[in-house]
Design a protein around this motif. Structure first.
Motif, PDB file in Angstrom:
ATOM      1  N   THR A  81       0.782  -1.238   0.000  1.00  0.00           N
ATOM      2  CA  THR A  81       0.000   0.000   0.000  1.00  0.00           C
ATOM      3  C   THR A  81       0.809   1.281   0.000  1.00  0.00           C
ATOM      4  OG1 THR A  81      -0.161  -0.157   2.409  1.00  0.00           O
ATOM      5  CG2 THR A  81      -1.974  -1.097   1.112  1.00  0.00           C
ATOM      6  N   CYS A 109       5.814   3.266  13.817  1.00  0.00           N
ATOM      7  CA  CYS A 109       4.832   2.217  13.559  1.00  0.00           C
ATOM      8  C   CYS A 109       4.471   1.617  14.908  1.00  0.00           C
ATOM      9  CB  CYS A 109       5.376   1.145  12.625  1.00  0.00           C
ATOM     10  SG  CYS A 109       4.108  -0.075  12.183  1.00  0.00           S
ATOM     11  N   ASN A 119      -0.703  -1.122  14.639  1.00  0.00           N
ATOM     12  CA  ASN A 119      -0.403  -1.509  13.261  1.00  0.00           C
ATOM     13  C   ASN A 119      -0.576  -0.344  12.282  1.00  0.00           C
ATOM     14  OD1 ASN A 119       0.537  -3.355  11.363  1.00  0.00           O
ATOM     15  ND2 ASN A 119      -1.514  -4.059  10.815  1.00  0.00           N
ATOM     16  N   CYS A 120      -0.340   0.866  12.751  1.00  0.00           N
ATOM     17  CA  CYS A 120      -0.443   2.053  11.896  1.00  0.00           C
ATOM     18  C   CYS A 120       0.855   2.843  11.940  1.00  0.00           C
ATOM     19  CB  CYS A 120      -1.576   2.960  12.362  1.00  0.00           C
ATOM     20  SG  CYS A 120      -3.217   2.251  12.200  1.00  0.00           S
ATOM     21  N   ALA A 151       0.138  -4.822   3.701  1.00  0.00           N
ATOM     22  CA  ALA A 151      -1.148  -4.661   4.398  1.00  0.00           C
ATOM     23  C   ALA A 151      -1.580  -5.970   5.041  1.00  0.00           C
ATOM     24  CB  ALA A 151      -2.211  -4.138   3.442  1.00  0.00           C
ATOM     25  N   ASN A 153      -3.040  -7.709   8.412  1.00  0.00           N
ATOM     26  CA  ASN A 153      -3.824  -7.365   9.604  1.00  0.00           C
ATOM     27  C   ASN A 153      -4.263  -5.908   9.586  1.00  0.00           C
ATOM     28  OD1 ASN A 153      -5.076  -7.745  12.119  1.00  0.00           O
ATOM     29  ND2 ASN A 153      -3.214  -7.196  13.243  1.00  0.00           N
ATOM     30  N   SER A 154      -4.922  -5.528   8.512  1.00  0.00           N
ATOM     31  CA  SER A 154      -5.365  -4.136   8.379  1.00  0.00           C
ATOM     32  C   SER A 154      -6.869  -4.095   8.104  1.00  0.00           C
ATOM     33  CB  SER A 154      -4.612  -3.447   7.243  1.00  0.00           C
ATOM     34  OG  SER A 154      -4.883  -4.049   5.991  1.00  0.00           O
ATOM     35  N   LYS A 155      -7.450  -2.947   8.339  1.00  0.00           N
ATOM     36  CA  LYS A 155      -8.847  -2.614   7.971  1.00  0.00           C
ATOM     37  C   LYS A 155      -9.889  -3.612   8.465  1.00  0.00           C
ATOM     38  CE  LYS A 155      -7.495   0.043   3.901  1.00  0.00           C
ATOM     39  NZ  LYS A 155      -7.633   0.211   2.434  1.00  0.00           N
ATOM     40  N   PRO A 157      -7.302  -3.579  12.020  1.00  0.00           N
ATOM     41  CA  PRO A 157      -6.345  -4.499  12.628  1.00  0.00           C
ATOM     42  C   PRO A 157      -6.935  -5.186  13.849  1.00  0.00           C
ATOM     43  CG  PRO A 157      -5.772  -2.219  13.126  1.00  0.00           C
ATOM     44  CD  PRO A 157      -6.892  -2.168  12.144  1.00  0.00           C
ATOM     45  N   SER A 163       1.861  -6.875  13.603  1.00  0.00           N
ATOM     46  CA  SER A 163       1.894  -5.481  13.163  1.00  0.00           C
ATOM     47  C   SER A 163       3.222  -5.150  12.499  1.00  0.00           C
ATOM     48  CB  SER A 163       1.692  -4.558  14.373  1.00  0.00           C
ATOM     49  OG  SER A 163       2.753  -4.717  15.301  1.00  0.00           O
TER      50      SER A 163
END
Length: 223
Positions: A81, A109, A119-120, A151, A153-155, A157, A163
């Motif tokens: 991403t 992060c 995880n961002c 990406a 474990n996203s959207k 997490p 992460s």
């Protein structure tokens, strides 16, 4: 499994679930055409404990699942991403075709499962700090000199499911990672400048036996 919109793919394979290294090959295709290799296959370092199933585009598998701190790279299919690096984007040989984050001292992060930012990538000055652990994206070594965001474990997490998964520069060919996929800087540069968000790039990461089992069903490249 592989969406028709995806015309760039990174295929990363390891000998087995516990292997801390493997190899990676780039592929391209025109819509609905066969995958064609791009460049040569390259060596990569993986998690020190091998792989475990991550959370990506693939359906649930019932196997060993990745969790925070397990030292395993995620297996499965994942969007790529964004890019990141130490240099300004204008200093790269060509303009990046994914969103690019320049690593500043406050770029973090978050790997704390209790944080709302788990995880961002976050600007540590712009966000209220609710995390107790994190990764500095501007390191004292060259491992994040250039990399890509995987990406996993996203959207959204899931706390504790893993992460901060990246493609990045390795410490050495014999040094495994905490769960990322690492390679020599020239190879990372080639990949970063090849990736194009308009081509919906994906990382497919599997042990060899799982690749053989799922190649036809998932529409993966032939080898």
């Amino acid at each position: 499994m592989i969406p028709s919109a995806t015309t760039q793919l990174l295929l990363c394979l390891s000998p087995d679930w516990s292997a801390p290294s493997g190899h990676l090959q780039r592929f391209e295709r025109a819509a609905f055409d066969a995958w064609q290799p791009v460049g040569a296959e390259i060596p990569v370092a993986l998690g020190r404990n091998g792989m475990a199933w991550g959370r990506g585009l693939h359906p649930p598998t019932g196997g060993l699942e990745k969790c925070e701190g397990d030292g395993r790279a995620p297996a499965g299919v994942f969007a790529i991403t964004a890019l990141f690096g130490y240099a300004d984007a204008s200093a790269l040989p060509t303009s990046p075709r994914l969103p690019y984050h320049r690593a500043q001292p406050d770029l973090k992060c978050v790997d704390d499962p209790a944080s709302a930012h788990y995880n961002c990538l976050v600007d540590g000055l712009a966000q209220p700090r609710d995390w107790a652990s994190w990764e500095d994206m501007l390191r004292q070594d060259g491992r994040y000199a250039l990399g890509a965001v995987v990406a996993h474990n996203s959207k959204p997490p899931v706390p504790g499911a893993g992460s901060c998964i990246f493609l990045h520069v390795w410490e050495s060919p014999a040094t495994p990672t905490a769960g990322c996929t690492a390679m020599a800087l020239p190879h990372m540069r080639d990949i970063a400048l090849w990736l194009d968000g308009a081509w919906a790039p994906l990382l497919v990461q599997l042990p060899e036996a799982e690749f053989a089992r799922r190649q036809a069903e998932w529409g993966l490249p032939r080898r």
